[in-house]
Write a protein that holds these residues in place. Structure first.
Motif, mmCIF file in Angstrom:
data_model
loop_
_atom_site.group_PDB
_atom_site.id
_atom_site.type_symbol
_atom_site.label_atom_id
_atom_site.label_comp_id
_atom_site.label_asym_id
_atom_site.label_seq_id
_atom_site.Cartn_x
_atom_site.Cartn_y
_atom_site.Cartn_z
ATOM 1 N N ARG A 237 0.833 -1.221 0.000
ATOM 2 C CA ARG A 237 0.000 0.000 0.000
ATOM 3 C C ARG A 237 0.861 1.263 0.000
ATOM 4 O O ARG A 237 0.559 2.235 -0.706
ATOM 5 C CB ARG A 237 -0.932 -0.010 1.213
ATOM 6 C CG ARG A 237 -1.989 -1.108 1.176
ATOM 7 C CD ARG A 237 -3.082 -0.845 2.201
ATOM 8 N NE ARG A 237 -2.588 -0.791 3.562
ATOM 9 C CZ ARG A 237 -2.452 -1.847 4.373
ATOM 10 N NH1 ARG A 237 -2.763 -3.062 3.919
ATOM 11 N NH2 ARG A 237 -2.013 -1.711 5.606
ATOM 12 N N ALA A 238 1.941 1.255 0.783
ATOM 13 C CA ALA A 238 2.818 2.425 0.831
ATOM 14 C C ALA A 238 3.513 2.631 -0.510
ATOM 15 O O ALA A 238 3.683 3.769 -0.974
ATOM 16 C CB ALA A 238 3.852 2.258 1.940
ATOM 17 N N THR A 321 19.212 1.113 2.457
ATOM 18 C CA THR A 321 18.214 0.321 3.178
ATOM 19 C C THR A 321 17.230 1.188 3.950
ATOM 20 O O THR A 321 17.619 2.163 4.601
ATOM 21 C CB THR A 321 18.910 -0.670 4.133
ATOM 22 O OG1 THR A 321 19.636 -1.620 3.348
ATOM 23 C CG2 THR A 321 17.914 -1.410 5.003
ATOM 24 N N LEU A 322 15.964 0.796 3.866
ATOM 25 C CA LEU A 322 14.885 1.386 4.658
ATOM 26 C C LEU A 322 14.316 0.286 5.536
ATOM 27 O O LEU A 322 13.887 -0.756 5.044
ATOM 28 C CB LEU A 322 13.795 1.938 3.737
ATOM 29 C CG LEU A 322 12.464 2.364 4.391
ATOM 30 C CD1 LEU A 322 12.675 3.490 5.395
ATOM 31 C CD2 LEU A 322 11.461 2.783 3.317
ATOM 32 N N THR A 323 14.338 0.499 6.844
ATOM 33 C CA THR A 323 13.791 -0.490 7.766
ATOM 34 C C THR A 323 13.027 0.246 8.861
ATOM 35 O O THR A 323 12.607 1.394 8.666
ATOM 36 C CB THR A 323 14.916 -1.386 8.323
ATOM 37 O OG1 THR A 323 14.351 -2.441 9.120
ATOM 38 C CG2 THR A 323 15.929 -0.622 9.145
ATOM 39 N N THR A 324 12.804 -0.411 9.993
ATOM 40 C CA THR A 324 12.082 0.221 11.094
ATOM 41 C C THR A 324 13.003 0.368 12.305
ATOM 42 O O THR A 324 14.102 -0.197 12.340
ATOM 43 C CB THR A 324 10.857 -0.612 11.515
ATOM 44 O OG1 THR A 324 11.293 -1.760 12.259
ATOM 45 C CG2 THR A 324 10.043 -1.049 10.301
ATOM 46 N N ALA A 325 12.530 1.098 13.291
ATOM 47 C CA ALA A 325 13.303 1.285 14.517
ATOM 48 C C ALA A 325 12.846 0.329 15.611
ATOM 49 O O ALA A 325 13.255 0.470 16.761
ATOM 50 C CB ALA A 325 13.156 2.735 15.001
ATOM 51 N N ALA A 344 2.834 3.209 9.542
ATOM 52 C CA ALA A 344 1.636 3.824 8.972
ATOM 53 C C ALA A 344 1.902 4.101 7.502
ATOM 54 O O ALA A 344 3.041 4.367 7.085
ATOM 55 C CB ALA A 344 1.285 5.109 9.714
ATOM 56 N N GLU A 345 0.838 4.074 6.722
ATOM 57 C CA GLU A 345 0.983 4.153 5.276
ATOM 58 C C GLU A 345 1.602 5.461 4.799
ATOM 59 O O GLU A 345 2.494 5.461 3.941
ATOM 60 C CB GLU A 345 -0.394 3.938 4.636
ATOM 61 C CG GLU A 345 -0.372 3.774 3.142
ATOM 62 C CD GLU A 345 -1.763 3.491 2.601
ATOM 63 O OE1 GLU A 345 -2.153 4.152 1.621
ATOM 64 O OE2 GLU A 345 -2.464 2.616 3.161
ATOM 65 N N GLU A 346 1.150 6.580 5.346
ATOM 66 C CA GLU A 346 1.598 7.878 4.844
ATOM 67 C C GLU A 346 3.090 8.118 5.066
ATOM 68 O O GLU A 346 3.819 8.447 4.109
ATOM 69 C CB GLU A 346 0.762 8.998 5.468
ATOM 70 C CG GLU A 346 0.935 10.355 4.794
ATOM 71 C CD GLU A 346 2.169 11.085 5.271
ATOM 72 O OE1 GLU A 346 2.789 11.803 4.454
ATOM 73 O OE2 GLU A 346 2.540 10.907 6.455
ATOM 74 N N PRO A 347 3.623 7.967 6.309
ATOM 75 C CA PRO A 347 5.066 8.190 6.481
ATOM 76 C C PRO A 347 5.916 7.163 5.738
ATOM 77 O O PRO A 347 7.008 7.488 5.252
ATOM 78 C CB PRO A 347 5.270 8.104 7.994
ATOM 79 C CG PRO A 347 4.064 7.407 8.526
ATOM 80 C CD PRO A 347 2.955 7.745 7.600
ATOM 81 N N PHE A 348 5.425 5.938 5.633
ATOM 82 C CA PHE A 348 6.134 4.905 4.892
ATOM 83 C C PHE A 348 6.231 5.302 3.410
ATOM 84 O O PHE A 348 7.302 5.242 2.796
ATOM 85 C CB PHE A 348 5.401 3.577 5.066
ATOM 86 C CG PHE A 348 6.175 2.350 4.673
ATOM 87 C CD1 PHE A 348 7.421 2.431 4.052
ATOM 88 C CD2 PHE A 348 5.652 1.088 4.924
ATOM 89 C CE1 PHE A 348 8.127 1.278 3.700
ATOM 90 C CE2 PHE A 348 6.339 -0.068 4.574
ATOM 91 C CZ PHE A 348 7.577 0.032 3.953
ATOM 92 N N ALA A 349 5.119 5.738 2.841
ATOM 93 C CA ALA A 349 5.108 6.168 1.444
ATOM 94 C C ALA A 349 6.041 7.353 1.226
ATOM 95 O O ALA A 349 6.746 7.434 0.205
ATOM 96 C CB ALA A 349 3.686 6.521 1.031
ATOM 97 N N ARG A 350 6.046 8.260 2.182
ATOM 98 C CA ARG A 350 6.905 9.446 2.062
ATOM 99 C C ARG A 350 8.385 9.040 2.002
ATOM 100 O O ARG A 350 9.144 9.556 1.181
ATOM 101 C CB ARG A 350 6.651 10.387 3.230
ATOM 102 C CG ARG A 350 7.439 11.698 3.141
ATOM 103 C CD ARG A 350 7.028 12.679 4.226
ATOM 104 N NE ARG A 350 7.283 12.154 5.566
ATOM 105 C CZ ARG A 350 6.321 11.843 6.446
ATOM 106 N NH1 ARG A 350 5.047 11.988 6.119
ATOM 107 N NH2 ARG A 350 6.639 11.396 7.650
ATOM 108 N N GLU A 351 8.788 8.110 2.869
ATOM 109 C CA GLU A 351 10.188 7.685 2.881
ATOM 110 C C GLU A 351 10.554 6.889 1.626
ATOM 111 O O GLU A 351 11.672 7.011 1.119
ATOM 112 C CB GLU A 351 10.466 6.850 4.137
ATOM 113 C CG GLU A 351 10.390 7.637 5.435
ATOM 114 C CD GLU A 351 11.371 8.783 5.455
ATOM 115 O OE1 GLU A 351 12.538 8.581 5.841
ATOM 116 O OE2 GLU A 351 10.977 9.912 5.049
ATOM 117 N N LEU A 352 9.623 6.091 1.126
ATOM 118 C CA LEU A 352 9.870 5.405 -0.142
ATOM 119 C C LEU A 352 10.081 6.404 -1.271
ATOM 120 O O LEU A 352 10.973 6.236 -2.115
ATOM 121 C CB LEU A 352 8.705 4.475 -0.480
ATOM 122 C CG LEU A 352 8.602 3.151 0.285
ATOM 123 C CD1 LEU A 352 7.320 2.418 -0.107
ATOM 124 C CD2 LEU A 352 9.816 2.266 0.032
ATOM 125 N N GLY A 353 9.261 7.441 -1.278
ATOM 126 C CA GLY A 353 9.411 8.483 -2.295
ATOM 127 C C GLY A 353 10.760 9.161 -2.226
ATOM 128 O O GLY A 353 11.408 9.406 -3.255
#
Length: 398
Positions: A237-238, A321-325, A344-353
């Protein structure tokens, strides 16, 4: 007399194809060549007689391997049923064999099937407490399932002379979930096999992936299983929301169940990115390093890991790499990765962008990741494990 007997029987089970198998093989390889590096680690004891246990029953002498080179009995099947039988046999039979070996200390690097007979003084490695911490997702809904898991884990870890935790996060779980005395837990991080995971391509990686996996476009890579804690539906989704699908594909590589696969395909269809998301399924080991080296970025949005070796192996291959904390991932990734502090979808999408659009950011992450991954070696892991052996032996002698 054997000072330390290391149980390598995990290499005759499904664990040989997982992270635990890599841990057992890599640790024992470095322990076998310890004379080459001992002088660099003042805390590691000298002169220990170390051998491997290669099976959990039968005649003792042929079950011992002083070379620590045991590769597993490949004739033993790795089915789920066979593994359950293996664990039961370990519980019932291994204790007697260990007592006959009369080693001063036993190291159990694969906790399942801890022997009922606990006369042998032992160290146990704790890789994670996933079934206990994430009981809703990993245990039966039947009443008492979580209590039974807690009691099983207590029997494994509270009765050990010392426990090796593979991360500070795992150590914290041992203390908080099971009440293990903090002073009895040593944190020893895994290492990276830098002879395998590196940026020096021995072949044309891009041509290999195009020829054998039909990969012809830039791609984001997830490599791992499809467990609920990996948050793959959120990743899909992100990815769709980020708007990067027009520029890069999303490749999901690893064993994913039919049910999870159907859900992911439905998510991709609903988000309008079905043609841009590829589920590669189980991926042969020969493709892993080329995938890391060729991906635009590696994405690993897990909410719980005992360690997170995938993150370091990707970094060692030069993958931004993009991961979580969460859990151990912030600890392992350090400042060498982009880390999500909320799933959450919005911050995840932002970082992918950001990751896809900013080449300078990717290069910074690549360089930081390469330097960071170099800090993690199996030699260092073995040296710190030896230090743990030394503490347990001195406490026993005292």
């Amino acid at each position: 007399m054997i000072d330390v007997l290391v149980d390598m029987t995990a290499l005759s089970t499904p664990s040989r194809e997982r992270g635990i198998g890599r841990y057992v093989r890599s640790l024992c390889l470095e322990l076998a060549r310890r004379d080459d590096w001992l002088e660099r680690y003042a805390e590691a004891p000298r002169g220990l007689e170390i051998a491997a246990l290669t099976r959990h029953y039968g005649e003792l002498e042929s079950a011992l391997d002083p070379t620590l080179a045991f590769g597993g009995n490949l004739a033993i099947g790795t089915s789920g049923l066979r593994y359950q039988r293996h664990k039961l046999e370990r519980r019932l039979l291994m204790g007697g064999l260990l007592s006959r070996a009369r080693a001063r200390l036993v190291h159990l690097p694969d906790p399942p099937g801890t022997p009922f007979d606990r006369r042998a003084r032992r160290i146990v490695t704790c890789h994670d407490l996933i079934p206990l911490v994430l009981a809703k997702d990993y245990l039966s809904p039947l009443p008492g399932a979580r209590w039974l898991q807690r009691e099983r884990d207590r029997a494994r870890y509270q009765t050990a002379a010392r426990v090796i935790a593979i991360s500070e996060a795992t150590r914290r779980d041992l203390v908080e979930q099971l009440g293990v005395e903090p002073s009895r837990v040593d944190v020893v991080h895994h290492g990276v096999d830098h002879e395998r995971f590196h940026t020096r391509a021995a072949q044309d990686d891009a041509a290999l992936l195009e020829r054998e996996l039909s990969i012809t476009e830039p791609f984001l890579l997830y490599l791992g299983a499809g467990d609920v804690r990996k948050n793959l539906p959120l990743l899909v989704r992100a990815y769709a929301r980020s708007g990067v699908a027009a520029h890069v594909q999303l490749l999901l590589a690893g064993p994913i169940s039919k049910r999870s696969r159907a859900r992911l395909l439905a998510e991709a269809e609903g988000a309008g990115v079905a043609s841009r998301v590829r589920l590669l399924g189980y991926t042969d080991e020969k493709y892993v390093v080329p995938l890391y080296r060729q991906c635009l970025a590696h994405v690993f949005p897990s909410s719980y890991e005992g360690f997170g070796l995938t993150v370091l192996e990707a970094m060692a291959c030069g993958a931004p790499t993009l991961t979580t904390a969460f859990s151990s991932l912030g600890e392992v990734a350090g400042d060498a990765a982009l880390t999500l502090t909320e799933l959450a979808e919005e911050p995840f999408a932002r970082e992918l962008g950001r990751l896809v659009s900013d080449a300078e950011l990717r290069e910074q992450l690549r360089q930081r990741g390469l330097a960071h991954a170099q800090k993690f070696t199996w030699e260092r892991c073995a040296a710190q494990t030896l230090a743990c052996y030394g503490r347990a032996l001195s406490e026993g002698d005292g």
